[in-house]
Write an enzyme that holds these catalytic residues in place. Sequence first.
Site, PDB file in Angstrom:
ATOM      1  N   ASP A  11       5.466  -3.062   4.076  1.00  0.00           N
ATOM      2  CA  ASP A  11       4.697  -4.098   4.764  1.00  0.00           C
ATOM      3  C   ASP A  11       4.895  -3.888   6.254  1.00  0.00           C
ATOM      4  OD1 ASP A  11       3.893  -5.253   2.388  1.00  0.00           O
ATOM      5  OD2 ASP A  11       5.463  -6.775   2.382  1.00  0.00           O
ATOM      6  N   ASP A 130      -3.298 -11.179  -4.523  1.00  0.00           N
ATOM      7  CA  ASP A 130      -2.111 -12.008  -4.315  1.00  0.00           C
ATOM      8  C   ASP A 130      -2.323 -13.296  -5.092  1.00  0.00           C
ATOM      9  OD1 ASP A 130      -1.115 -10.090  -2.561  1.00  0.00           O
ATOM     10  OD2 ASP A 130      -2.075 -11.025  -0.828  1.00  0.00           O
TER      11      ASP A 130
END
Length: 256
Positions: A11, A130
């Site tokens: 990330d 997500d």
Amino acid sequence: MLAKRIIPCLDVTNGRVVKGVNFVELRDAGDPVEIARRYDEQGADEITFLDITATSDGRDLMLHIIEDVASQVFIPLTVGGGVRTVEDVRRLLNAGADKISVNSSAIANPQLVSDATAKYGSQCIVVAIDAKRSSAPGEAPRWEVFTHGGRKATGLDAVEWAREMAARGAGEILLTSMDRDGTKSGFDLELTRAVSDAVPVPVIASGGVGGLQDLADGITRGRADAVLAASIFHYGQHTVGEAKAFMAREGIPVRI
């Protein structure tokens, strides 16, 4: 049976690798090029790069980072974050990405997935989902899709959305449990199973890995085709090689 993949996830925000808990509380984990090189040397099957604030901040693609990584790493790179158009897909592929992950932009414009797969092939388009559990205890399980780095609810059912994206040509689904992200409490295996059973394309399980058994469970109990993790690799708890050796001992086919 095809070999199951282990994919470290980087990330990235503002040019640095970070790791959070439940999509917040971000902690610096280092330089993306150095970390990617380390995972390549450890035998990772792929690496996933996600610019986790590009969409919410309205930032452009991290092309220079991808160019730097691609020049030094020789395993497939999946890149996501801030991808809004088919032209963005082209620019990232030209920078050295092998697959492109779309998330918020697929919800804003589902035709993007159809157009990108028509132009570049299903094999290089990944749809990231997500998902957060929305059902109450005792109810039939349901998960809602969130966008913009987990900040925006969509009202979409995660399993149905995965079906639609596969029907539009997505070659893989990258499925992250927001409830488990960074908690080290294991994958949401019920979510992983529900999506894996619903779509004809590979599912990458993400969110919650705390140890090597969790990785194996994602495959054997979650029915995922690949498992993605960050914290256990970034902070030296385990190497990718240790993860592969463990999975091989569990009878899971992996590339050693």
